[in-house]
Motif scaffolding. Structure first.
Motif, PDB file in Angstrom:
ATOM      1  N   TYR A 115       0.709  -1.452   0.053  1.00 54.34           N
ATOM      2  CA  TYR A 115       0.009   0.068   0.005  1.00 54.34           C
ATOM      3  C   TYR A 115       0.818   1.231  -0.109  1.00 54.34           C
ATOM      4  N   ILE A 116       1.809   1.161   0.886  1.00 47.81           N
ATOM      5  CA  ILE A 116       2.771   2.401   0.924  1.00 47.81           C
ATOM      6  C   ILE A 116       3.457   2.685  -0.705  1.00 47.81           C
ATOM      7  N   GLY A 117       3.704   1.488  -1.176  1.00 46.53           N
ATOM      8  CA  GLY A 117       4.498   1.682  -2.359  1.00 46.53           C
ATOM      9  C   GLY A 117       3.634   2.643  -3.329  1.00 46.53           C
ATOM     10  N   GLU A 118       2.279   2.163  -3.257  1.00 43.94           N
ATOM     11  CA  GLU A 118       1.275   2.754  -4.220  1.00 43.94           C
ATOM     12  C   GLU A 118       1.142   4.049  -4.060  1.00 43.94           C
ATOM     13  N   ILE A 119       1.009   4.534  -2.551  1.00 46.35           N
ATOM     14  CA  ILE A 119       1.109   5.970  -1.997  1.00 46.35           C
ATOM     15  C   ILE A 119       2.301   6.627  -2.781  1.00 46.35           C
ATOM     16  N   PHE A 120       3.428   5.917  -2.501  1.00 45.40           N
ATOM     17  CA  PHE A 120       4.746   6.897  -2.997  1.00 45.40           C
ATOM     18  C   PHE A 120       4.474   7.106  -4.429  1.00 45.40           C
ATOM     19  N   ARG A 121       4.196   5.976  -5.179  1.00 42.47           N
ATOM     20  CA  ARG A 121       4.237   5.916  -6.505  1.00 42.47           C
ATOM     21  C   ARG A 121       3.263   7.128  -7.150  1.00 42.47           C
ATOM     22  N   SER A 122       2.141   7.310  -6.492  1.00 37.19           N
ATOM     23  CA  SER A 122       1.223   8.461  -7.181  1.00 37.19           C
ATOM     24  C   SER A 122       1.824   9.831  -6.615  1.00 37.19           C
ATOM     25  N   GLY A 123       2.482   9.665  -5.633  1.00 37.27           N
ATOM     26  CA  GLY A 123       2.911  11.239  -4.914  1.00 37.27           C
ATOM     27  C   GLY A 123       4.250  11.443  -6.057  1.00 37.27           C
ATOM     28  N   ILE A 124       5.125  10.812  -6.166  1.00 34.73           N
ATOM     29  CA  ILE A 124       6.126  10.891  -7.158  1.00 34.73           C
ATOM     30  C   ILE A 124       5.748  11.208  -8.641  1.00 34.73           C
ATOM     31  N   GLN A 125       4.879  10.371  -9.035  1.00 35.74           N
ATOM     32  CA  GLN A 125       4.215  10.636 -10.446  1.00 35.74           C
ATOM     33  C   GLN A 125       3.415  12.033 -10.559  1.00 35.74           C
ATOM     34  N   SER A 126       2.869  12.550  -9.367  1.00 37.90           N
ATOM     35  CA  SER A 126       2.235  13.916  -9.178  1.00 37.90           C
ATOM     36  C   SER A 126       3.179  14.969  -9.579  1.00 37.90           C
ATOM     37  N   VAL A 127       4.539  14.876  -9.574  1.00 38.07           N
ATOM     38  CA  VAL A 127       5.453  16.033  -9.657  1.00 38.07           C
ATOM     39  C   VAL A 127       5.597  16.274 -10.888  1.00 38.07           C
ATOM     40  N   GLU A 128       5.520  17.722 -11.304  1.00 40.61           N
ATOM     41  CA  GLU A 128       5.601  18.045 -12.706  1.00 40.61           C
ATOM     42  C   GLU A 128       6.787  17.438 -13.358  1.00 40.61           C
ATOM     43  N   LYS A 129       6.698  17.089 -14.630  1.00 38.18           N
ATOM     44  CA  LYS A 129       7.648  16.756 -15.410  1.00 38.18           C
ATOM     45  C   LYS A 129       8.690  17.679 -15.494  1.00 38.18           C
ATOM     46  N   GLY A 130       8.441  18.833 -15.539  1.00 40.27           N
ATOM     47  CA  GLY A 130       9.379  19.881 -15.701  1.00 40.27           C
ATOM     48  C   GLY A 130      10.393  20.153 -14.619  1.00 40.27           C
ATOM     49  N   GLN A 131      10.188  19.452 -13.392  1.00 36.47           N
ATOM     50  CA  GLN A 131      11.247  19.311 -12.284  1.00 36.47           C
ATOM     51  C   GLN A 131      12.242  18.424 -12.662  1.00 36.47           C
ATOM     52  N   LEU A 132      12.088  17.391 -13.202  1.00 38.57           N
ATOM     53  CA  LEU A 132      12.803  16.426 -13.764  1.00 38.57           C
ATOM     54  C   LEU A 132      13.674  16.969 -15.026  1.00 38.57           C
ATOM     55  N   GLU A 133      13.180  17.837 -15.692  1.00 40.88           N
ATOM     56  CA  GLU A 133      13.803  18.225 -16.835  1.00 40.88           C
ATOM     57  C   GLU A 133      14.475  19.112 -16.475  1.00 40.88           C
ATOM     58  N   ALA A 134      14.121  20.054 -15.481  1.00 39.91           N
ATOM     59  CA  ALA A 134      15.094  21.338 -15.139  1.00 39.91           C
ATOM     60  C   ALA A 134      16.330  20.724 -14.492  1.00 39.91           C
ATOM     61  N   SER A 135      16.171  19.710 -13.727  1.00 40.61           N
ATOM     62  CA  SER A 135      17.395  19.151 -12.902  1.00 40.61           C
ATOM     63  C   SER A 135      18.357  18.483 -13.856  1.00 40.61           C
ATOM     64  N   ARG A 136      17.775  17.942 -15.135  1.00 37.07           N
ATOM     65  CA  ARG A 136      18.727  17.098 -16.122  1.00 37.07           C
ATOM     66  C   ARG A 136      19.414  18.298 -16.723  1.00 37.07           C
ATOM     67  N   ALA A 137      18.700  19.280 -16.921  1.00 37.78           N
ATOM     68  CA  ALA A 137      19.258  20.672 -17.670  1.00 37.78           C
ATOM     69  C   ALA A 137      20.541  21.231 -16.701  1.00 37.78           C
ATOM     70  N   LEU A 138      20.376  21.055 -15.473  1.00 35.82           N
ATOM     71  CA  LEU A 138      21.571  21.481 -14.871  1.00 35.82           C
ATOM     72  C   LEU A 138      22.598  20.750 -14.810  1.00 35.82           C
ATOM     73  N   GLY A 139      22.612  19.488 -15.153  1.00 33.82           N
ATOM     74  CA  GLY A 139      23.532  18.438 -15.220  1.00 33.82           C
ATOM     75  C   GLY A 139      23.465  17.358 -14.402  1.00 33.82           C
ATOM     76  N   PHE A 140      22.478  17.034 -13.679  1.00 31.46           N
ATOM     77  CA  PHE A 140      21.998  15.853 -12.740  1.00 31.46           C
ATOM     78  C   PHE A 140      21.799  14.918 -13.686  1.00 31.46           C
ATOM     79  N   SER A 141      22.220  13.700 -13.083  1.00 34.21           N
ATOM     80  CA  SER A 141      21.812  12.560 -13.534  1.00 34.21           C
ATOM     81  C   SER A 141      20.513  12.077 -13.706  1.00 34.21           C
ATOM     82  N   TYR A 142      19.854  10.987 -14.099  1.00 35.37           N
ATOM     83  CA  TYR A 142      18.341  10.760 -13.758  1.00 35.37           C
ATOM     84  C   TYR A 142      18.073  10.214 -12.557  1.00 35.37           C
ATOM     85  N   SER A 143      19.196   9.433 -12.036  1.00 37.50           N
ATOM     86  CA  SER A 143      18.937   8.748 -10.541  1.00 37.50           C
ATOM     87  C   SER A 143      19.361   9.974  -9.471  1.00 37.50           C
TER      88      SER A 143
END
Length: 259
Positions: A115-143
């Motif tokens: 149950y907690i895994g599904e809670i975390f997954r929904s929370g992570i997927q609710s974060v805007e994709k722009g957050q990931l794209e912006a961090s990748r643009a700053l030089g961060f790896s995917y992980s």
């Protein structure tokens, strides 16, 4: 009137409640909290791993996480407790011993993780994709982007749901009753049930239920408070920040004082 008196004597015999109260507080309450807190911590760690696997780019971890979640959410909790607590005990007894206590914690942790895994997954997927794209643009790896940017934001958004799952764990700790604990290892429900079986009166079980309410109702209100602060706290903070100081004239968009 006789039926009503019989009802009160069966369910609300305060003498029977008083007799079982010391054992509920001194034995049942600590064991219940140990079950809930331990399984909550382990379930959170394993649930976070399941969430990361569930959003992985690779199919194998996604499929494994989905199969695990479907099985542990689809089977009755009592059956899972018996399968893990009794079925796996021959394999784990050299490490954990023959006591069902750690097996009860393990079973609760594995159920909570689904149950907690599904809670975390929904929370992570609710974060805007722009957050990931912006961090990748700053030089961060995917992980690194997931670990430092996306996952912390997702976890923050699901804190109320995690607290609700912890409340559910407090109640689900009564399922360890099926494993047959020692007298010193019994949780709240088992103590109330044993007292009810010995006396033939249901009042000890009612007393156990009251103790569950004492534990869960404050946590429920805490969840509501946390949820309200997460929804409105930032807006209130920004509103206070934008208020002009006492004696200071309001400033227009161009920067000149408003007449």
């Amino acid at each position: 009137m006789d039926a009503f008196q019989q009802f009160l004597k069966t369910f609300f015999d305060f003498n029977a409640m008083a007799e079982v109260a010391p054992e509920l507080l001194l034995v049942g309450l600590p064991n219940t909290l140990i079950f809930a807190i331990s399984s909550g911590i382990l379930g959170t760690l394993f649930g976070l791993l399941l969430a990361v696997m569930g959003i992985s780019k690779h199919r194998l971890p996604r499929y494994l996480a989905r199969i695990y979640t479907d099985i542990f959410r689809g089977l009755p909790a009592a059956l899972i407790m018996l399968l893990i607590g009794i079925g796996l005990s021959p394999l784990t007894s050299p490490i954990l011993g023959k006591s069902p206590y750690p097996m009860g914690i393990l079973a609760l942790s594995l159920m909570a993780a689904a149950y907690i895994g599904e809670i975390f997954r929904s929370g992570i997927q609710s974060v805007e994709k722009g957050q990931l794209e912006a961090s990748r643009a700053l030089g961060f790896s995917y992980s690194s982007s997931m670990r430092l940017v996306v996952i912390p934001q997702g976890v923050r958004r699901v804190l109320p749901a995690l607290m609700n799952q912890f409340i559910a764990l407090i109640k689900d700790s009564s399922l360890v009753f099926f494993l047959g604990l020692l007298a010193s290892q019994r949780e709240i429900f088992r103590i109330g049930n044993d007292a009810q079986a010995n006396s033939g009166n249901i009042s000890p079980l009612v007393a156990a239920g009251v103790l569950y309410l004492i534990l869960t109702i404050p946590l429920t209100h805490l969840v509501n408070y946390i949820d309200k602060r997460l929804r409105t706290g930032r807006a209130e903070k920004n509103t206070e920040k934008n208020q002009p100081e006492q004696g200071q004239a309001p400033v227009s968009v161009e920067g000149s004082p408003v007449r």
